[in-house]
Each structure stands twice: as C-alpha cells, then as structure tokens.
Design a protein around this motif. Structure first.
Motif, short mmCIF file in Angstrom:
data_model
loop_
_atom_site.label_atom_id
_atom_site.label_comp_id
_atom_site.label_asym_id
_atom_site.label_seq_id
_atom_site.Cartn_x
_atom_site.Cartn_y
_atom_site.Cartn_z
N LEU A 200 0.80 -1.23 0.00
CA LEU A 200 0.00 0.00 0.00
C LEU A 200 0.83 1.28 0.00
CD1 LEU A 200 -2.84 -0.92 2.55
CD2 LEU A 200 -3.09 -0.61 0.08
N ARG A 201 2.19 1.13 0.13
CA ARG A 201 3.06 2.32 0.28
C ARG A 201 2.80 3.41 -0.77
NH1 ARG A 201 8.62 -1.00 0.79
NH2 ARG A 201 8.42 -1.66 2.95
N ASN A 202 2.63 3.02 -2.01
CA ASN A 202 2.45 4.03 -3.06
C ASN A 202 1.00 4.18 -3.49
OD1 ASN A 202 5.26 4.80 -3.42
ND2 ASN A 202 5.53 2.68 -4.08
N ILE A 203 0.09 3.58 -2.72
CA ILE A 203 -1.32 3.58 -3.11
C ILE A 203 -2.20 4.29 -2.07
CG2 ILE A 203 -3.32 2.08 -3.47
CD1 ILE A 203 -1.37 0.06 -4.75
N ALA A 204 -2.03 3.93 -0.80
CA ALA A 204 -2.91 4.50 0.23
C ALA A 204 -2.48 5.93 0.57
CB ALA A 204 -2.87 3.64 1.49
N SER A 205 -3.47 6.79 0.81
CA SER A 205 -3.16 8.15 1.25
C SER A 205 -3.03 8.22 2.77
CB SER A 205 -4.24 9.12 0.77
OG SER A 205 -5.53 8.65 1.15
N SER A 206 -3.66 7.27 3.47
CA SER A 206 -3.50 7.16 4.92
C SER A 206 -3.81 5.71 5.28
CB SER A 206 -4.46 8.10 5.66
OG SER A 206 -5.79 7.63 5.57
N ALA A 207 -3.33 5.28 6.44
CA ALA A 207 -3.63 3.91 6.90
C ALA A 207 -3.42 3.83 8.39
CB ALA A 207 -2.74 2.89 6.19
N MET A 208 -4.11 2.87 9.00
CA MET A 208 -3.86 2.52 10.40
C MET A 208 -4.38 1.11 10.62
SD MET A 208 -6.77 4.70 12.48
CE MET A 208 -6.21 4.05 14.07
N ASP A 209 -4.03 0.51 11.74
CA ASP A 209 -4.61 -0.81 12.00
C ASP A 209 -5.77 -0.68 12.98
OD1 ASP A 209 -3.08 -0.44 14.35
OD2 ASP A 209 -2.77 -2.58 14.58
N LEU A 210 -6.70 -1.63 12.89
CA LEU A 210 -7.91 -1.57 13.71
C LEU A 210 -7.68 -2.29 15.03
CD1 LEU A 210 -10.51 -2.11 10.87
CD2 LEU A 210 -10.24 -0.05 12.27
N SER A 211 -7.43 -1.53 16.07
CA SER A 211 -7.21 -2.17 17.37
C SER A 211 -8.35 -1.85 18.34
CB SER A 211 -5.87 -1.75 17.96
OG SER A 211 -5.77 -0.35 18.03
N ASP A 212 -8.88 -0.64 18.29
CA ASP A 212 -9.95 -0.26 19.22
C ASP A 212 -11.34 -0.41 18.60
OD1 ASP A 212 -8.05 0.40 21.10
OD2 ASP A 212 -8.03 2.53 20.60
N GLY A 213 -11.42 -0.68 17.31
CA GLY A 213 -12.70 -0.76 16.63
C GLY A 213 -12.82 0.37 15.61
N LEU A 214 -13.46 0.06 14.48
CA LEU A 214 -13.55 1.00 13.37
C LEU A 214 -14.11 2.36 13.77
CD1 LEU A 214 -13.51 1.57 10.29
CD2 LEU A 214 -15.79 0.53 10.16
N TYR A 215 -15.19 2.36 14.56
CA TYR A 215 -15.87 3.63 14.90
C TYR A 215 -14.91 4.57 15.62
CZ TYR A 215 -19.59 6.75 16.52
OH TYR A 215 -20.40 7.84 16.74
N SER A 216 -14.13 4.03 16.51
CA SER A 216 -13.19 4.85 17.26
C SER A 216 -11.91 5.11 16.45
CB SER A 216 -12.91 4.12 18.57
OG SER A 216 -11.72 4.51 19.13
N ASP A 217 -11.42 4.07 15.76
CA ASP A 217 -10.15 4.22 15.06
C ASP A 217 -10.21 5.21 13.90
OD1 ASP A 217 -8.64 2.54 16.71
OD2 ASP A 217 -9.20 0.74 15.61
N ILE A 218 -11.30 5.17 13.13
CA ILE A 218 -11.34 6.07 11.96
C ILE A 218 -11.29 7.53 12.40
CG2 ILE A 218 -13.85 6.31 11.68
CD1 ILE A 218 -13.20 6.07 8.59
N GLN A 219 -11.70 7.80 13.63
CA GLN A 219 -11.66 9.18 14.10
C GLN A 219 -10.22 9.68 14.27
OE1 GLN A 219 -14.92 10.50 16.36
NE2 GLN A 219 -16.00 8.53 16.21
#
Lengths: 320, 320
Positions: A200-219
């Motif tokens: 994803l290095r040259n494709i994604a504009s941002s990234a993170m891993d889901l550890s606390d849950g999508l609703y909280s993490d996407i924030q």
C-alpha cells in the motif's frame, strides 16, 4: 533462577536471526543497522493482566498476540518488521508459563522475520510491553494524516470476529460449534497484514490498524487528516461465523465498536483505485470499500442503504 | 480523561524536537531518520512501583530517573541519545502525579536532546517502561565483549552514593545534614555520562554502565569478553559524603555491591591510556583506574594493598 539466567534460558538465542543485527540480547543495548535510505518505524504496545488479558489465558497465545499486535502497527505504516524489544514484568518465575510464552513469542517473531534484540525483565504484577522496530524506504511510511476529501475508505478481511471471540470467552455470547475455532483463532491469534501494508506504500493516502474498533479508530484518521468520513454499514465485511452468531444489529455493532481485529483501515484517492485492484489482487486478502472521506472535519456519518444509520457507540477506554 | 486526551495533554508536544524525527507521537508508529552511516542503539528499562521505587516517591524524580537510566545505557555504548518511547501503566489518572512525572521526563529528555516519539498508556499497577534509541557511527558502538587480558579497568565519578541514598530514604542509615542533599541527589537524580561515553568510542575496549553494582556488573564484561578481573578495592573512588557517613568496610561494600550509580565502567588497552588522559581531561569527570583484566576467565579477584580482600557479596536480584 536469577534475571540473567531467565533471559539466557528463554530469550537470548531463539527466533529469527537477522544479518542487520550487530549486537542483540546481552549488552547495555542492541546495535542495529538501518539500511541506508530507509527510515526507522517504532511502535509500542503494552498488555496488562486483568486489563488486556485474563491471567489464566494461554501463555503461548499471549506471546503470539504481543508480537502480532506490534507488527500490525508496523504493517499499517507500510514498514518491514525487523526487531523486537521485550519488557517483561512477572510476579514470580513459573517455568511452564515462561516456556510457553517464549515459544509463542519466538514462533511468531520468526514468522514475521523479527529478531528479539533485548529488553528488561523485572518483578511485579504481570505485564508485557513490546517495542517493535521496522524499516521503510525513506519518506514512504503511510501515516494517518494523508486522507483527502473524496478518498475511498477500505478495510481488509472481516470485522467484529475478535470482539465475538472475547464475548465467547467471557461466556456472554454463544457461538455454534462449527464457528468456535475460527472465532477463537481470530481473538487469540490475530494476523498482521504485513505484505499488504508494504504493497500500500504508493497507493494509500492514509492507513492505520484496527485495534480499538472502526468507529473509534477512523476518528484518528479524521483528526490527523482534518477531514470527515461517511461509512455505509451495509458494506462492512462480516464473516459467515459472525452473521450466523448474531442478529444483524449486533453484528454491525461488533464490526463497528469491537476491537482487536488488527485489520488495516486505509484510504485511497480515486486516481489510484485502479492500481489498488491490479497490484493487490495477488495477495488474496479481501478488501472492502466501506465509504468515502468527506469535507466535514470531525464528523463521522453512518449510513445504510442511503439512509442515516442510528447508532449508539459503546467503546472501550481504559481511563474513563 | 481518556487515553488519547491524557497523551495529548502530557506527552504529545513537550520536550526536545529533533529534525530527524519525521513522525512523532500520534500515529501507529513513529518514523525516524537514522543518519546514513550510523548504527541504531536500543535500550530498555522498566521501573515497577514496589520493586524499583516507592509508590509515594516524587514523580518528577521518577520521570527524570527513567530517562537518565535509559540514556546511561546509550552512553555506555558510545551512542548519541536521540529518541524515547514510553509505556506507562497507571492505576488511575492522578493529574498532579502525571503533571510532575511528565515535567521530570521532559526536562531530562530535553537536557539529553531526546525526543519522546510515542508509546502506550494503559491501566494497571503502576509501572514505567522506557525504550531509548540512540545513534553511533557504524561499527563504533562499545560493547561489553571487547576486554582483553592486561587492559586497565576504569570507572567514572564516585561509587556507592546512590546506595547510601537508598538506605537514607529507607531510614536504615544516617547521613549528616551537610551531605544529605548530595547523597539524595545522587539517588534520585542520577546523571548519564553521555559526552564521556562518546569520547570513549575509539579508546575503550569494552564499557557498560553501573546499574546493579560494580561487583555484579563487571562479571558481565568478564562473561562476554571471556576474561577475569582483578580490582584493588583501595582504589575505588569514594565521595567525601560516603567516607564521612560509613566505616571503611561499609563504604567499600556500598561501592562494590550498591546499585544505581550509573557511572561508566570501561576497559582500556595499555597502548591507549595516553589518549585517554589527553582526550578526556577536558570533560572534567574524575576517572579512576581500579584494576586490570586477567586471563583467568570468570574469576574476579579483589585486593587491597596487594593482599586478597575478603568479601561476601550481597547483591540484589529480582528473581532469587
């Protein structure tokens, strides 16, 4: 058994060996060669007995999970995992426990080609801290701060399985026999999406891993990128096991607010969606497009079939 | 206050800023630029309440000490300190405690030009783990394994003061009023010998920092270098405060077996003793030659005025 004997018996000479490790366990510090032209990526995760795991949890699974959750953070930044430091606090020396924990740690470290290069062993309430280090070509790390309005939001794999696994262990949710192994595996033996993160290095504009849950993490992406997000809950990827075990609203709740999936959440600009399809298909990891980045900074919209989805978030925070 | 608010209030934006930090606190991981041609050095130290400090110890001093003991390990390897990761486990959010702890941590990090670049904050029994990262020109790190027969053994500063400070705090040893400040300073606010460690890169054949006490620590150099050592206890550097507070045998015992001095212990080949004198005199740090490396692997001889010195080591080990 003293501290030094303990370290040499369980931690000094197992797991992956790397040629870029000049000095590993046993000196004041480790000495590591970061490849010229690469950046170093460093992540930290602590697991405390009673807070993050049950004191009688399988120590082999704990050893695995400690490595996997740290490596998952490296994966989310597009880094190649390389080295691990372990700070292990133990109430006493239980050789069966230590031996199983070390086995889980070493086999997972070896799987990700990470070398354990040091740490500290102390007496106190059971607690496990790992600091993982990886490398990424200079300037190519994927941060949380690069999402732009209009970017598409993706997740890997399926969501909510680990949260269901936790509830199964706690005895508050039933899961049919045929799905139990899968669900418990997802909770106790999470995988880090290492190869995909690097792709994803040259494709994604941002990234993170889901550890606390999508609703909280996407924030976190929204906050760091100063954007909003709109998510279609009908597009959340749910495993057959989750769908068979929960009513639809509960399944969505676990997928949105359950933690510990360790899937990747990332954003892709419209112009790079083609590259995403072409480059990532060989990895065989399901990708789901679940929404778009919006211009309303700080606002998270949930929709289902073009309608607003009413949702009461019940997240988990250690200090509230 | 949630975990993220806590991090942003106390840890996100204080302390040193470094131009080689690409991403610091607030992402999945930190992204760091290790200078081309340099190696990375990584050290870990954990301090657990009840084991390493008293729960009611001054939090500002704890913040200082956590940084200093980690930086001391970097100094012992000849590295330039650069970055710190903090894993902080707290039973609850006590804002007075956190604010004082963070102040101690940041002021000491700034003093050593280290940037706090991330970590993890969790709920559980009070425990502090720091992972410090430094850089050293490639191949120039000073390890514990390079001592050779005939090398001279040196220590910096004075030994035993921190151990006396601990005993003073415990109420088991009296110290006269005029020495109390010095002794407590040595225990609560240790210094890391950073500039000296870097100056030793091309001079010392081996080095380490004194954390567990000379008697125990030198055995790590002996083991890793496969040599023995002979130490003249009459040459151990003792502060006036220590000499005034203890009988001679107790002073030697604290200097040999007391921990937490964070002075450097290092060995120098005969041919480089001249360079040592010339290059290091500007640093103004007292250096004492206390013995020689011998060929009797694993044997530590203690002497006084050419006689064998009878000594019963009473060291400290967390797991015995």
């Amino acid at each position: 058994m003293g501290e030094f004997e303990l370290i040499s018996r369980y931690f000094a000479s197992s797991g992956a060996k790397r040629s870029d490790t000049t000095i590993g366990v046993g000196d004041d510090g480790a000495v590591l060669q970061v490849r010229d032209g690469y950046d170093l990526v460093v992540t930290t995760d602590t697991m405390v007995a009673g807070t993050h795991f049950f004191p009688d949890d399988d120590p082999r699974a704990l050893g695995h999970k400690l490595v996997a959750v740290n490596v998952s953070d490296l994966a989310a930044m597009g880094a190649e995992p390389a080295w691990l430091s372990l700070a292990l606090t133990l109430p006493n020396v239980d050789e069966n426990w230590l031996s199983a924990f070390a086995a889980g740690l070493h086999e997972t470290a070896e799987y990700y080609n990470c070398q354990l290069i040091g740490g500290d062993t102390t007496r106190g309430p059971l607690s496990l801290t790992m600091v993982a280090k990886g490398i990424v070509p200079r300037g190519k790390a994927i941060s949380r701060s690069g999402a732009s309005v209009g970017d598409y939001i993706y997740v890997t794999g399926t969501l909510g399985d680990a949260a269901l696994g936790l509830r199964l262990c706690q005895g508050v949710h039933q899961v049919s026999k045929k799905h139990q192994t899968h669900i418990l595996q997802r909770f106790h033996y999470p995988s880090a999406r290492v190869a995909l993160g690097q792709a994803l290095r040259n494709i994604a504009s941002s990234a993170m891993d889901l550890s606390d849950g999508l609703y909280s993490d996407i924030q976190h992406i929204m906050a760091r990128s100063k954007v909003g997000a709109s998510i279609d809950v009908g597009k959340l990827p749910l495993s057959q096991a989750l769908k068979d075990s929960c009513d639809p609203a509960t399944a969505i709740q676990l997928a949105l607010s359950g933690g510990e999936d360790y899937e990747l959440l990332f954003t892709v600009p419209e112009a790079r969606r083609g590259s995403l399809d072409v480059l990532l298909s060989p990895y065989g990891i399901p990708l789901s497009c679940i929404g778009r980045i919006t211009g309303v900074a700080g606002k998270l919209e949930l929709k289902q079939a073009e309608q607003q989805y009413a949702y009461q978030h019940q997240g988990f925070t250690h200090f509230s």
